[in-house]
Design a protein around this motif. Sequence first.
Motif, PDB file in Angstrom:
ATOM      1  N   ALA A   1      -5.534  -5.823  -1.812  1.00 40.72           N
ATOM      2  CA  ALA A   1      -5.066  -5.121  -0.619  1.00 40.72           C
ATOM      3  C   ALA A   1      -6.304  -4.855   0.221  1.00 40.72           C
ATOM      4  O   ALA A   1      -7.182  -4.091  -0.173  1.00 40.72           O
TER       5      ALA A   1
ATOM      6  N   ARG B   1      -0.267  -8.823   9.219  1.00 43.53           N
ATOM      7  CA  ARG B   1       0.484  -8.522  10.429  1.00 43.53           C
ATOM      8  C   ARG B   1      -0.286  -9.070  11.625  1.00 43.53           C
ATOM      9  O   ARG B   1      -1.511  -9.087  11.629  1.00 43.53           O
TER      10      ARG B   1
ATOM     11  N   ASN C   1      -6.584  -3.420   3.069  1.00 38.91           N
ATOM     12  CA  ASN C   1      -6.570  -2.119   3.750  1.00 38.91           C
ATOM     13  C   ASN C   1      -7.190  -2.180   5.134  1.00 38.91           C
ATOM     14  O   ASN C   1      -7.944  -1.293   5.541  1.00 38.91           O
ATOM     15  N   ASP C   2      -6.855  -3.247   5.851  1.00 45.93           N
ATOM     16  CA  ASP C   2      -7.270  -3.357   7.247  1.00 45.93           C
ATOM     17  C   ASP C   2      -6.082  -2.985   8.143  1.00 45.93           C
ATOM     18  O   ASP C   2      -5.019  -2.625   7.659  1.00 45.93           O
ATOM     19  N   MET C   3      -6.300  -3.062   9.449  1.00 48.78           N
ATOM     20  CA  MET C   3      -5.227  -2.692  10.379  1.00 48.78           C
ATOM     21  C   MET C   3      -4.006  -3.588  10.220  1.00 48.78           C
ATOM     22  O   MET C   3      -2.888  -3.177  10.497  1.00 48.78           O
ATOM     23  N   ALA C   4      -4.225  -4.829   9.804  1.00 47.75           N
ATOM     24  CA  ALA C   4      -3.130  -5.800   9.685  1.00 47.75           C
ATOM     25  C   ALA C   4      -2.448  -5.728   8.321  1.00 47.75           C
ATOM     26  O   ALA C   4      -1.564  -6.525   8.035  1.00 47.75           O
ATOM     27  N   ASP C   5      -2.842  -4.737   7.479  1.00 47.80           N
ATOM     28  CA  ASP C   5      -2.282  -4.626   6.123  1.00 47.80           C
ATOM     29  C   ASP C   5      -2.306  -5.971   5.408  1.00 47.80           C
ATOM     30  O   ASP C   5      -1.301  -6.400   4.821  1.00 47.80           O
TER      31      ASP C   5
ATOM     32  N   ASP D   1       7.560  -3.720  10.122  1.00 55.67           N
ATOM     33  CA  ASP D   1       7.694  -4.494   8.884  1.00 55.67           C
ATOM     34  C   ASP D   1       7.655  -3.602   7.640  1.00 55.67           C
ATOM     35  O   ASP D   1       8.019  -4.061   6.562  1.00 55.67           O
TER      36      ASP D   1
ATOM     37  N   THR E   1     -10.268   0.558  -7.012  1.00 54.27           N
ATOM     38  CA  THR E   1     -10.175   0.959  -5.611  1.00 54.27           C
ATOM     39  C   THR E   1     -11.531   0.824  -4.941  1.00 54.27           C
ATOM     40  O   THR E   1     -12.574   0.934  -5.585  1.00 54.27           O
TER      41      THR E   1
ATOM     42  N   MET F   1      -2.967   3.597   3.349  1.00 54.42           N
ATOM     43  CA  MET F   1      -2.421   2.781   4.445  1.00 54.42           C
ATOM     44  C   MET F   1      -3.512   2.197   5.350  1.00 54.42           C
ATOM     45  O   MET F   1      -3.331   2.106   6.554  1.00 54.42           O
ATOM     46  N   GLY F   2      -4.633   1.818   4.786  1.00 52.69           N
ATOM     47  CA  GLY F   2      -5.696   1.232   5.611  1.00 52.69           C
ATOM     48  C   GLY F   2      -6.445   2.246   6.453  1.00 52.69           C
ATOM     49  O   GLY F   2      -7.274   1.880   7.277  1.00 52.69           O
TER      50      GLY F   2
ATOM     51  N   LEU G   1      -5.330   4.250  13.629  1.00 59.21           N
ATOM     52  CA  LEU G   1      -6.541   3.682  13.027  1.00 59.21           C
ATOM     53  C   LEU G   1      -7.385   3.089  14.151  1.00 59.21           C
ATOM     54  O   LEU G   1      -6.861   2.451  15.059  1.00 59.21           O
TER      55      LEU G   1
ATOM     56  N   ARG H   1      -4.156  -8.968  -7.338  1.00 61.68           N
ATOM     57  CA  ARG H   1      -3.594  -8.545  -6.060  1.00 61.68           C
ATOM     58  C   ARG H   1      -4.675  -7.849  -5.242  1.00 61.68           C
ATOM     59  O   ARG H   1      -5.268  -6.874  -5.690  1.00 61.68           O
TER      60      ARG H   1
ATOM     61  N   SER I   1      -4.612   0.804  16.042  1.00 63.36           N
ATOM     62  CA  SER I   1      -3.336   0.429  15.441  1.00 63.36           C
ATOM     63  C   SER I   1      -2.637   1.715  15.009  1.00 63.36           C
ATOM     64  O   SER I   1      -3.259   2.585  14.412  1.00 63.36           O
TER      65      SER I   1
ATOM     66  N   SER J   1      -9.159   7.408  -5.006  1.00 59.51           N
ATOM     67  CA  SER J   1     -10.201   7.120  -4.024  1.00 59.51           C
ATOM     68  C   SER J   1      -9.817   5.959  -3.117  1.00 59.51           C
ATOM     69  O   SER J   1     -10.548   5.620  -2.193  1.00 59.51           O
ATOM     70  N   GLY J   2      -8.649   5.354  -3.362  1.00 59.47           N
ATOM     71  CA  GLY J   2      -8.214   4.232  -2.537  1.00 59.47           C
ATOM     72  C   GLY J   2      -7.785   4.682  -1.156  1.00 59.47           C
ATOM     73  O   GLY J   2      -7.364   5.812  -0.945  1.00 59.47           O
ATOM     74  N   SER J   3      -7.875   3.758  -0.193  1.00 59.79           N
ATOM     75  CA  SER J   3      -7.487   4.053   1.185  1.00 59.79           C
ATOM     76  C   SER J   3      -5.981   4.225   1.288  1.00 59.79           C
ATOM     77  O   SER J   3      -5.207   3.462   0.724  1.00 59.79           O
TER      78      SER J   3
ATOM     79  N   ASP K   1      -8.749  -2.797  -2.243  1.00 65.14           N
ATOM     80  CA  ASP K   1      -8.317  -2.488  -3.613  1.00 65.14           C
ATOM     81  C   ASP K   1      -7.995  -3.803  -4.309  1.00 65.14           C
ATOM     82  O   ASP K   1      -7.417  -4.707  -3.708  1.00 65.14           O
TER      83      ASP K   1
ATOM     84  N   MET L   1     -13.119  -1.202   1.790  1.00 62.89           N
ATOM     85  CA  MET L   1     -11.866  -0.452   1.669  1.00 62.89           C
ATOM     86  C   MET L   1     -10.890  -1.188   0.739  1.00 62.89           C
ATOM     87  O   MET L   1      -9.766  -0.745   0.527  1.00 62.89           O
TER      88      MET L   1
ATOM     89  N   ILE M   1       0.859  -1.175   0.000  1.00 64.80           N
ATOM     90  CA  ILE M   1       0.000   0.000   0.000  1.00 64.80           C
ATOM     91  C   ILE M   1       0.896   1.226   0.000  1.00 64.80           C
ATOM     92  O   ILE M   1       2.016   1.182   0.466  1.00 64.80           O
TER      93      ILE M   1
ATOM     94  N   ARG N   1       0.653   4.026  13.284  1.00 65.67           N
ATOM     95  CA  ARG N   1       1.759   4.134  12.333  1.00 65.67           C
ATOM     96  C   ARG N   1       2.476   5.453  12.584  1.00 65.67           C
ATOM     97  O   ARG N   1       1.807   6.461  12.801  1.00 65.67           O
TER      98      ARG N   1
END
Lengths: 269, 397
Positions: free
Chosen positions: B326, B357, B328-332, A95, B286, A136-137, A60, B324, A68, A132-134, B294, B292, A2, A70
């Motif tokens: 993604a 994660r 987009n949650d807390m755990a990526d 990570d 997206t 980093m979550g 988040l 692919r 969570s 429009s994508g999130s 992608d 959320m 991401i 960052r």
Amino acid sequence: MISFSIHPIYQILLSTCLLFMVPSALHAETVEEKGLAIAVEADNRDDGYGDYTADMTMTLRNRHGKESKRSIRSKTLEVNGDGDKNLSIFDTPRDVKGTAFLSFSHKVGDDEQWLYLPALKRVKRINSRNKSGSFMGSEFAYEDIASQEVEKYTYKHLREEDYNGQLCFVGESYPVDKKNSGYIKRITWLDKAEYRIQRVEYYDRKASLLKTLTISGYQHYVDKYWRADSMEMVNHQTGKSTSLVWSNYAFQTGLTDNDFNSTSLKRIR
Amino acid sequence: MIKFLFAFLALNLLPYTTVYAAEIRGDLSLQGFLFVSNPAWQNQGDQSASVAANVEFFHDFHNNLSLTIEGFYRIDSQDNERSHGDLRMAEFLYYTDNFEITAGLGHVFWGATEFVHLVDIINQTDQVEALDGEQKLGQPMVHLTVPKEWGVMEAFALPWFRERTFPGANGRFRTPIPVNTNQTQYESSSKEHHFDFAFRYSTNLATADVGIYYFNGTARDPVLRLAFDEIFKTPSLFPYYEQIGQTGLDIQLMAGEWLLKGEAYYRTGQSRSYAATTFGFEYTFTAIADTMMDMGLIGEYVYDDRNNGWLPTIYENDIMAGVRLAVNDMADSTVLLGAIRDLDSGSTILAIEASRRLGDSIRLNLDASFFVDMDYEDPAFAMAKDDFIKLEMVYYW
């Protein structure tokens, strides 16, 4: 992977656009002209900051209150006559440590964005139309955090009203890139005294209220430029939220174009 | 030498980190392979476990001078060749506004596409680490970079060659006869001390990143040759590294909502000159289905103009497709589904990579690959029985 770019939100509506300034005393100003004039004035008030760096903690939160975090370092360079350059470097989670996002915003046309992946020593170009994508979550989309030039929206002034004890301009803005934006419109509260964004409501493509951003803790830097300490984005449809807490703002640190190219991206620590 | 240096790093630098006010960090990982089928070749196992550590030391001397050291070591339960260590980096970096220079063991990536990395040539592949070839050995080099308004000029002096790693007799993903790296041969009489060099020019245009380079020196991908023991007449395979000249090109291009990627090279020095190319697209949806999430779609193609049977590569005329996700949650959380199909033989490889994660500092990775309808003439046929599920847990400190 991401990608992420953090660009302080108060820069929404900010850009140089003197050509469109209308001598308002001479004719009856339309609501569109007034909305644009307010955006241009807000932009002009931030003109000339040069460059700055800041640290940010992004938290988040899901609807059950689970959190969570960052941590991100941000560097921004003002570009005369065009949009800003921004570099965001992730320190945690561990990570993704050293992952960096480089963005050149443009007044007209697509922004340019790259992601640096330290494990592979690889610079990947990102398609900036995925706005429009999130990010980093988080509840911030790319288009919320990108440097937002005046030209990227059209405007309509609605009214003036008190918000949290400050008299505010309330206005709507509509994305020029309707095809890729996740929003049909935004409603913005801008305080009349200093032209700082206090609140933004985001309406999705079905015109339902999606998110609300609240900005607080504005501080004055270099006697001229206002920067916020705290930004809170709440998603009304999912109950999730994201807060950004800013610290260590430093202005005119001597950054140049050389700090924002592929060569410097690869030596990010 | 490398192993010694790594041991030196691990034993001696750790206690001094606070004294130097330097930064030290790394990760520790546990990995298990479960193979679905019985092995095709003698001595191979059904499963394996391994433990690996990465240690990274960074010190900023200020005045734009810094030192980075990255050491790696893995201990594998099954394959002695996979129990190995490497100094991934041990590099001094100095930069000014006008140039940047590094000296030591470095790591440089060139390329654009997702499935096959054709033009990436500076660093040798640590083949025993991962099938995708994305793990690299530290390359001794002096690397000068001069960034200009009109692009970036780079020059590389590469005084010492690193041999590719190959699985041992007990390892999976290998040729029917294990590659014996004790019998390595070189075209050049200076062997691994041949002086290699490279020049690269790259530039960022409004919607495109373009790079072009010339490399001259020892091929990173060896030809595998068959030899017979003089007394017992037992066969063995050994790597033979030739001298090549290679001109390469890589492009990443934004075309509307599409991202187009391409790589190509032209190589001289190996029996006959030849070219190879790979190119494709990535398209991202997206916030799919009001989530959320992608979803990126990847389509790529690779072509190599060498004839079948000569200098075999598994990527002769193959098409690749990937999805692919993604979350987009807390755990990526991410999931990648991929397929590679050889258009001539029909041999197909299916792969899944999923990752998330756990908490703040642990990442869980699940990889699986399945080799389907492998044609016996395909160079990848040797891995036809190597369908696997791999689980990995990495702790970052």
